[in-house]
Design a protein around this motif. Structure first.
Motif, PDB file in Angstrom:
ATOM      1  N   VAL A   2       0.850  -1.179   0.000  1.00  0.00           N
ATOM      2  CA  VAL A   2       0.000   0.000   0.000  1.00  0.00           C
ATOM      3  C   VAL A   2       0.888   1.232   0.000  1.00  0.00           C
ATOM      4  CG1 VAL A   2      -1.757   1.290   1.252  1.00  0.00           C
ATOM      5  CG2 VAL A   2      -1.797  -1.215   1.265  1.00  0.00           C
ATOM      6  N   GLN A   3       0.597   2.160  -0.880  1.00  0.00           N
ATOM      7  CA  GLN A   3       1.296   3.437  -0.886  1.00  0.00           C
ATOM      8  C   GLN A   3       0.322   4.549  -0.544  1.00  0.00           C
ATOM      9  OE1 GLN A   3       3.257   3.627  -4.751  1.00  0.00           O
ATOM     10  NE2 GLN A   3       5.122   2.798  -3.844  1.00  0.00           N
ATOM     11  N   LEU A   4       0.776   5.437   0.318  1.00  0.00           N
ATOM     12  CA  LEU A   4      -0.051   6.540   0.790  1.00  0.00           C
ATOM     13  C   LEU A   4       0.658   7.852   0.514  1.00  0.00           C
ATOM     14  CD1 LEU A   4      -0.960   5.002   4.264  1.00  0.00           C
ATOM     15  CD2 LEU A   4      -2.346   4.946   2.187  1.00  0.00           C
ATOM     16  N   VAL A   5      -0.073   8.808  -0.041  1.00  0.00           N
ATOM     17  CA  VAL A   5       0.506  10.114  -0.353  1.00  0.00           C
ATOM     18  C   VAL A   5      -0.408  11.203   0.193  1.00  0.00           C
ATOM     19  CG1 VAL A   5       1.283  11.687  -2.151  1.00  0.00           C
ATOM     20  CG2 VAL A   5       1.585   9.211  -2.444  1.00  0.00           C
ATOM     21  N   GLU A   6       0.120  11.985   1.129  1.00  0.00           N
ATOM     22  CA  GLU A   6      -0.647  13.073   1.732  1.00  0.00           C
ATOM     23  C   GLU A   6      -0.443  14.371   0.950  1.00  0.00           C
ATOM     24  OE1 GLU A   6       1.158  10.744   5.317  1.00  0.00           O
ATOM     25  OE2 GLU A   6       1.827  11.487   3.363  1.00  0.00           O
ATOM     26  N   SER A   7      -1.425  15.243   1.044  1.00  0.00           N
ATOM     27  CA  SER A   7      -1.333  16.578   0.473  1.00  0.00           C
ATOM     28  C   SER A   7      -2.260  17.507   1.253  1.00  0.00           C
ATOM     29  CB  SER A   7      -1.711  16.569  -1.008  1.00  0.00           C
ATOM     30  OG  SER A   7      -3.043  16.134  -1.179  1.00  0.00           O
ATOM     31  N   GLY A   8      -2.071  18.806   1.032  1.00  0.00           N
ATOM     32  CA  GLY A   8      -2.976  19.775   1.623  1.00  0.00           C
ATOM     33  C   GLY A   8      -2.429  20.544   2.813  1.00  0.00           C
ATOM     34  N   GLY A   9      -1.228  20.199   3.245  1.00  0.00           N
ATOM     35  CA  GLY A   9      -0.638  20.938   4.355  1.00  0.00           C
ATOM     36  C   GLY A   9      -0.235  22.343   3.943  1.00  0.00           C
ATOM     37  N   GLY A  10       0.159  23.138   4.926  1.00  0.00           N
ATOM     38  CA  GLY A  10       0.586  24.496   4.630  1.00  0.00           C
ATOM     39  C   GLY A  10       0.637  25.355   5.865  1.00  0.00           C
ATOM     40  N   LEU A  11       0.741  26.650   5.634  1.00  0.00           N
ATOM     41  CA  LEU A  11       0.795  27.642   6.708  1.00  0.00           C
ATOM     42  C   LEU A  11      -0.553  28.339   6.801  1.00  0.00           C
ATOM     43  CD1 LEU A  11       2.357  29.410   8.764  1.00  0.00           C
ATOM     44  CD2 LEU A  11       3.048  30.841   6.816  1.00  0.00           C
ATOM     45  N   VAL A  12      -1.092  28.419   8.001  1.00  0.00           N
ATOM     46  CA  VAL A  12      -2.391  29.045   8.208  1.00  0.00           C
ATOM     47  C   VAL A  12      -2.372  29.796   9.538  1.00  0.00           C
ATOM     48  CG1 VAL A  12      -3.372  26.999   9.326  1.00  0.00           C
ATOM     49  CG2 VAL A  12      -4.889  28.623   8.155  1.00  0.00           C
ATOM     50  N   GLN A  13      -3.168  30.845   9.625  1.00  0.00           N
ATOM     51  CA  GLN A  13      -3.271  31.579  10.880  1.00  0.00           C
ATOM     52  C   GLN A  13      -4.176  30.843  11.855  1.00  0.00           C
ATOM     53  OE1 GLN A  13      -4.487  35.593   9.914  1.00  0.00           O
ATOM     54  NE2 GLN A  13      -2.356  36.262   9.800  1.00  0.00           N
ATOM     55  N   ALA A  14      -3.962  31.093  13.124  1.00  0.00           N
ATOM     56  CA  ALA A  14      -4.822  30.515  14.160  1.00  0.00           C
ATOM     57  C   ALA A  14      -6.278  30.872  13.865  1.00  0.00           C
ATOM     58  CB  ALA A  14      -4.409  31.026  15.524  1.00  0.00           C
ATOM     59  N   GLY A  15      -7.144  29.870  14.032  1.00  0.00           N
ATOM     60  CA  GLY A  15      -8.549  30.052  13.724  1.00  0.00           C
ATOM     61  C   GLY A  15      -8.924  29.654  12.308  1.00  0.00           C
ATOM     62  N   GLY A  16      -7.926  29.424  11.480  1.00  0.00           N
ATOM     63  CA  GLY A  16      -8.167  29.061  10.098  1.00  0.00           C
ATOM     64  C   GLY A  16      -8.441  27.587   9.911  1.00  0.00           C
ATOM     65  N   SER A  17      -8.555  27.186   8.634  1.00  0.00           N
ATOM     66  CA  SER A  17      -8.886  25.811   8.292  1.00  0.00           C
ATOM     67  C   SER A  17      -7.949  25.280   7.219  1.00  0.00           C
ATOM     68  CB  SER A  17     -10.326  25.736   7.768  1.00  0.00           C
ATOM     69  OG  SER A  17     -11.256  26.128   8.743  1.00  0.00           O
ATOM     70  N   LEU A  18      -7.776  23.982   7.242  1.00  0.00           N
ATOM     71  CA  LEU A  18      -7.066  23.256   6.193  1.00  0.00           C
ATOM     72  C   LEU A  18      -7.765  21.924   5.991  1.00  0.00           C
ATOM     73  CD1 LEU A  18      -3.252  23.702   7.005  1.00  0.00           C
ATOM     74  CD2 LEU A  18      -4.456  24.604   5.010  1.00  0.00           C
ATOM     75  N   ARG A  19      -7.642  21.394   4.775  1.00  0.00           N
ATOM     76  CA  ARG A  19      -8.151  20.065   4.488  1.00  0.00           C
ATOM     77  C   ARG A  19      -7.001  19.216   3.956  1.00  0.00           C
ATOM     78  NH1 ARG A  19     -11.774  17.548  -0.245  1.00  0.00           N
ATOM     79  NH2 ARG A  19     -13.010  16.057   0.942  1.00  0.00           N
ATOM     80  N   LEU A  20      -6.676  18.177   4.689  1.00  0.00           N
ATOM     81  CA  LEU A  20      -5.649  17.234   4.256  1.00  0.00           C
ATOM     82  C   LEU A  20      -6.296  16.109   3.471  1.00  0.00           C
ATOM     83  CD1 LEU A  20      -3.464  16.920   7.483  1.00  0.00           C
ATOM     84  CD2 LEU A  20      -3.364  18.633   5.668  1.00  0.00           C
ATOM     85  N   SER A  21      -5.573  15.649   2.464  1.00  0.00           N
ATOM     86  CA  SER A  21      -6.017  14.515   1.674  1.00  0.00           C
ATOM     87  C   SER A  21      -4.943  13.437   1.690  1.00  0.00           C
ATOM     88  CB  SER A  21      -6.290  14.932   0.232  1.00  0.00           C
ATOM     89  OG  SER A  21      -7.313  15.894   0.156  1.00  0.00           O
ATOM     90  N   CYS A  22      -5.376  12.198   1.561  1.00  0.00           N
ATOM     91  CA  CYS A  22      -4.456  11.078   1.480  1.00  0.00           C
ATOM     92  C   CYS A  22      -4.938  10.169   0.358  1.00  0.00           C
ATOM     93  CB  CYS A  22      -4.408  10.327   2.796  1.00  0.00           C
ATOM     94  SG  CYS A  22      -3.433   8.810   2.772  1.00  0.00           S
ATOM     95  N   ALA A  23      -4.104  10.012  -0.657  1.00  0.00           N
ATOM     96  CA  ALA A  23      -4.419   9.129  -1.779  1.00  0.00           C
ATOM     97  C   ALA A  23      -3.740   7.792  -1.551  1.00  0.00           C
ATOM     98  CB  ALA A  23      -3.950   9.749  -3.080  1.00  0.00           C
ATOM     99  N   ALA A  24      -4.502   6.713  -1.685  1.00  0.00           N
ATOM    100  CA  ALA A  24      -3.985   5.379  -1.399  1.00  0.00           C
ATOM    101  C   ALA A  24      -4.023   4.499  -2.634  1.00  0.00           C
ATOM    102  CB  ALA A  24      -4.803   4.735  -0.289  1.00  0.00           C
ATOM    103  N   SER A  25      -3.006   3.658  -2.750  1.00  0.00           N
ATOM    104  CA  SER A  25      -3.013   2.621  -3.782  1.00  0.00           C
ATOM    105  C   SER A  25      -3.509   1.329  -3.148  1.00  0.00           C
ATOM    106  CB  SER A  25      -1.611   2.420  -4.341  1.00  0.00           C
ATOM    107  OG  SER A  25      -0.760   1.901  -3.325  1.00  0.00           O
ATOM    108  N   GLY A  26      -3.807   0.361  -3.972  1.00  0.00           N
ATOM    109  CA  GLY A  26      -4.235  -0.914  -3.417  1.00  0.00           C
ATOM    110  C   GLY A  26      -5.695  -1.194  -3.693  1.00  0.00           C
ATOM    111  N   ARG A  27      -5.955  -2.404  -4.179  1.00  0.00           N
ATOM    112  CA  ARG A  27      -7.321  -2.767  -4.564  1.00  0.00           C
ATOM    113  C   ARG A  27      -8.237  -2.976  -3.387  1.00  0.00           C
ATOM    114  NH1 ARG A  27      -6.268  -7.289  -9.335  1.00  0.00           N
ATOM    115  NH2 ARG A  27      -5.128  -5.918 -10.755  1.00  0.00           N
ATOM    116  N   THR A  28      -7.650  -3.213  -2.212  1.00  0.00           N
ATOM    117  CA  THR A  28      -8.479  -3.517  -1.047  1.00  0.00           C
ATOM    118  C   THR A  28      -8.546  -2.343  -0.074  1.00  0.00           C
ATOM    119  OG1 THR A  28      -6.566  -4.571  -0.004  1.00  0.00           O
ATOM    120  CG2 THR A  28      -8.104  -5.991  -1.196  1.00  0.00           C
ATOM    121  N   PHE A  29      -8.355  -1.123  -0.578  1.00  0.00           N
ATOM    122  CA  PHE A  29      -8.409   0.068   0.280  1.00  0.00           C
ATOM    123  C   PHE A  29      -9.697   0.105   1.086  1.00  0.00           C
ATOM    124  CE2 PHE A  29      -7.825   4.358   1.639  1.00  0.00           C
ATOM    125  CZ  PHE A  29      -9.076   4.956   1.566  1.00  0.00           C
ATOM    126  N   SER A  30     -10.775  -0.313   0.487  1.00  0.00           N
ATOM    127  CA  SER A  30     -12.080  -0.199   1.148  1.00  0.00           C
ATOM    128  C   SER A  30     -12.194  -1.089   2.368  1.00  0.00           C
ATOM    129  CB  SER A  30     -13.202  -0.511   0.160  1.00  0.00           C
ATOM    130  OG  SER A  30     -13.090  -1.835  -0.310  1.00  0.00           O
TER     131      SER A  30
END
Length: 125
Positions: A2-30
């Motif tokens: 299984v390979q996992l790749v994260e994205s969506g990080g960054g710099l944000v001010q306190a009180g702000g929002s971010l959405r992280l994503s993780c893309a996975a390989s593998g037929r049995t992810f579910s």
């Protein structure tokens, strides 16, 4: 394998929002329990949130409860972490992880066999 790749990080001010994503390989992810963990400088890696294979069971660390939401899309082999009301103490490298063994759902670091490379989240005050 299984390979996992994260994205969506960054710099944000306190009180702000971010959405992280993780893309996975593998037929049995579910079938995997998926988790998000984080590690701040000089600290141990800690549990943030998890979601079971169907998305019907979620669990959160007390420190993020009510502010973060984990979700998954099995048709896209992806898991997400919506982070709202961010605080400086949320600053860390965030990791996506997969528990492919099944069994008891756990937030223990050693329950997860596969890990992504991490994405940096920095919250400024």
């Amino acid at each position: 394998q299984v390979q996992l790749v994260e994205s969506g990080g960054g710099l944000v001010q306190a009180g702000g929002s971010l959405r992280l994503s993780c893309a996975a390989s593998g037929r049995t992810f579910s079938t995997y329990t998926m988790g998000w963990f984080r590690q701040a400088p000089g600290k141990e890696r800690e549990f943030v949130a998890l979601v079971n294979w169907s998305g019907g069971i979620t669990s959160y660390a007390d420190s993020v409860k009510g502010r973060f939401t984990i979700s998954r899309n099995n048709t896209k082999n992806a898991v997400y972490l919506q982070m709202n009301s961010l605080r400086p103490e949320d600053t860390a490298v965030y990791y996506c992880a997969a528990d492919a063994q099944g069994g008891i759902i756990s937030g223990r670091v050693d329950a997860y066999e596969y890990w992504g490379q991490g994405t940096q989240v920095t919250v400024s005050s």
